[in-house]
Design an enzyme around this catalytic site. Structure first.
Site, PDB file in Angstrom:
ATOM      1  N   SER A  44      25.063 -33.745 -55.790  1.00  8.94           N
ATOM      2  CA  SER A  44      26.079 -34.299 -56.692  1.00  8.94           C
ATOM      3  C   SER A  44      25.376 -35.094 -57.801  1.00  8.94           C
ATOM      4  O   SER A  44      25.992 -35.433 -58.808  1.00  8.94           O
ATOM      5  CB  SER A  44      27.049 -35.207 -55.920  1.00  8.94           C
ATOM      6  OG  SER A  44      26.338 -36.143 -55.134  1.00  8.94           O
ATOM      7  N   GLU A  61      33.863 -31.107 -45.612  1.00  9.37           N
ATOM      8  CA  GLU A  61      34.358 -31.518 -46.936  1.00  9.37           C
ATOM      9  C   GLU A  61      35.673 -30.827 -47.270  1.00  9.37           C
ATOM     10  O   GLU A  61      35.789 -29.591 -47.188  1.00  9.37           O
ATOM     11  CB  GLU A  61      33.310 -31.215 -48.019  1.00  9.37           C
ATOM     12  CG  GLU A  61      33.822 -31.585 -49.415  1.00  9.37           C
ATOM     13  CD  GLU A  61      32.750 -31.705 -50.484  1.00  9.37           C
ATOM     14  OE1 GLU A  61      31.546 -31.657 -50.158  1.00  9.37           O
ATOM     15  OE2 GLU A  61      33.136 -31.865 -51.657  1.00  9.37           O
ATOM     16  N   ASP A  78      19.660 -33.446 -50.120  1.00  9.11           N
ATOM     17  CA  ASP A  78      20.310 -32.141 -50.250  1.00  9.11           C
ATOM     18  C   ASP A  78      19.313 -31.121 -50.750  1.00  9.11           C
ATOM     19  O   ASP A  78      18.585 -31.383 -51.716  1.00  9.11           O
ATOM     20  CB  ASP A  78      21.397 -32.240 -51.330  1.00  9.11           C
ATOM     21  CG  ASP A  78      22.781 -32.009 -50.796  1.00  9.11           C
ATOM     22  OD1 ASP A  78      22.923 -31.417 -49.717  1.00  9.11           O
ATOM     23  OD2 ASP A  78      23.730 -32.447 -51.477  1.00  9.11           O
ATOM     24  N   GLU A 125      24.146 -26.376 -47.230  1.00 10.50           N
ATOM     25  CA  GLU A 125      25.549 -25.979 -47.213  1.00 10.50           C
ATOM     26  C   GLU A 125      25.697 -24.606 -46.557  1.00 10.50           C
ATOM     27  O   GLU A 125      24.841 -23.747 -46.715  1.00 10.50           O
ATOM     28  CB  GLU A 125      26.098 -25.923 -48.648  1.00 10.50           C
ATOM     29  CG  GLU A 125      26.107 -27.272 -49.337  1.00 10.50           C
ATOM     30  CD  GLU A 125      26.754 -27.238 -50.712  1.00 10.50           C
ATOM     31  OE1 GLU A 125      27.304 -26.176 -51.121  1.00 10.50           O
ATOM     32  OE2 GLU A 125      26.724 -28.283 -51.390  1.00 10.50           O
TER      33      GLU A 125
HETATM   34  O1  KIV Z   1      26.064 -33.721 -52.944  1.00 11.94           O
HETATM   35  C1  KIV Z   1      26.740 -34.561 -52.328  1.00 11.94           C
HETATM   36  O2  KIV Z   1      26.905 -35.710 -52.767  1.00 11.94           O
HETATM   37  C2  KIV Z   1      27.359 -34.153 -51.076  1.00 11.94           C
HETATM   38  C3  KIV Z   1      28.291 -35.125 -50.422  1.00 11.94           C
HETATM   39  C4  KIV Z   1      29.504 -35.315 -51.212  1.00 11.94           C
HETATM   40  C5  KIV Z   1      28.589 -34.748 -49.027  1.00 11.94           C
HETATM   41  O3  KIV Z   1      27.121 -33.090 -50.623  1.00 11.94           O
END
Ligand code: KIV
Length: 294
Positions: free
Chosen positions: A61, A198, A99, A131
């Site tokens: 994000s 989510e 991530d 994911e």
């Molecule tokens: O990228 C992110 O911030 C996320 C969260 C919202 C779980 O994957």
């Protein structure tokens, strides 16, 4: 680069997160809910870590919250590593999860492992997040085999935005709900230590939470998950554009920043900033004498 966990320093660890699964450990049937927030830089990491947040997630994000992209798809490995290093420097107690960006684990499992190892070796991440559910089983299993703890992520997976045709709530029909459940089971079977749910209906998240042995961490998935995660910019009220209904503003920091910047501009333009007390001075004897250097 990282803080080595020991029994005494209160460090949040992967086994510690597993212990927080509700209803599984007879001695502790209702452990405290897991708290997680995203962080992308050093000062925010320090503030959130010192506030007692359990998991700091360097989410992709980053792309939308910080870099101004329209989705998470353009985010690169180098961008994620750069921001993970900054968060690492500000984090002592929290578990640091990064991530894996789109494209870094989608071609083959060997490349996924190579990229995930970079997060651990070069940036100090203690776990990574990927994911997807059934389709990611082999990748998750290979990462776990390489000693990299994995957080799964099912439901509305933002890297699937083109496949989903937009950022839409998932699992609303019976068939779609069954797919989310199968995905969550696959993530657990592959060896993940926790899973983000989510934007799925509350009762589906509750059913998955009751069934899985690993903690569920919800975002737009209702209050019955084992923990919650939010994007820090949403929580602080410094996001732009559409806000999903679960993105509660716990503060309006955006307004405070705008007001402070506008006041600064006024004070500078009116000659009130900096004041004399905010300026440096020569010694009392020298003050007021003009320098005569030619
Ligand atoms: O990228 C992110 O911030 C996320 C969260 C919202 C779980 O994957």
């Amino acid at each position: 680069m990282s803080v080595v966990p020991s029994a005494s320093n209160g460090k949040i660890t992967v086994p510690g997160i597993l212990q927080r699964k509700s209803g599984v450990h007879p001695g502790n049937p209702s452990p405290a809910k897991i708290t997680s927030l995203t962080a992308y830089d050093y000062p925010m990491a320090r503030l959130l870590d010192e506030a007692g947040v359990d998991i700091l997630l360097v989410g992709d994000s980053l792309g939308m919250a910080v870099l101004g992209y329209e989705s998470t798809l353009p985010v690169t490995m180098e961008e994620m590593l750069h921001h993970t290093r900054a968060v690492r420097r500000g984090t002592r107690r929290a578990l640091l999860v990064s991530d894996m960006p789109y494209g870094s684990y989608h071609t083959d499992a060997a490349e996924a492992v190579r990229n995930a190892i970079r997060f651990v070796k070069e940036a100090g991440a203690e776990a990574i997040k990927v994911e997807g559910g059934e389709r990611r089983m082999e990748t998750i299993a290979r990462l776990v085999e390489a000693e990299i703890p994995v957080m799964g992520h099912v439901g509305l997976t933002p890297q699937s935005v083109n496949a989903f045709g937009g950022f839409r709530v998932q699992g609303k029909t019976e068939e779609a709900g069954e797919q989310v459940l199968r995905d969550a089971r696959a993530v657990q079977a592959a060896g993940a230590f926790s899973i983000v749910l989510e934007s799925i209906p509350r009762d589906l998240a509750a059913q998955i939470t009751a069934e899985l042995k690993i903690p569920t961490i919800g975002i737009g998935a209702g209050p019955d998950c084992d923990g919650q995660v939010l994007v820090i910019h949403d929580l602080l009220g410094i996001s732009f554009g559409h806000q999903p209904k679960f993105a509660r503003h716990f503060a309006e920091v955006g307004k405070i920043i705008s007001q402070a910047a506008a006041e600064y501009c006024r004070e500078v333009q009116q000659g009130r900033f900096p004041a004399d007390g905010e300026s440096y001075h020569r010694s009392a004897e020298q003050r007021g004498t003009k320098l005569l250097v030619k």
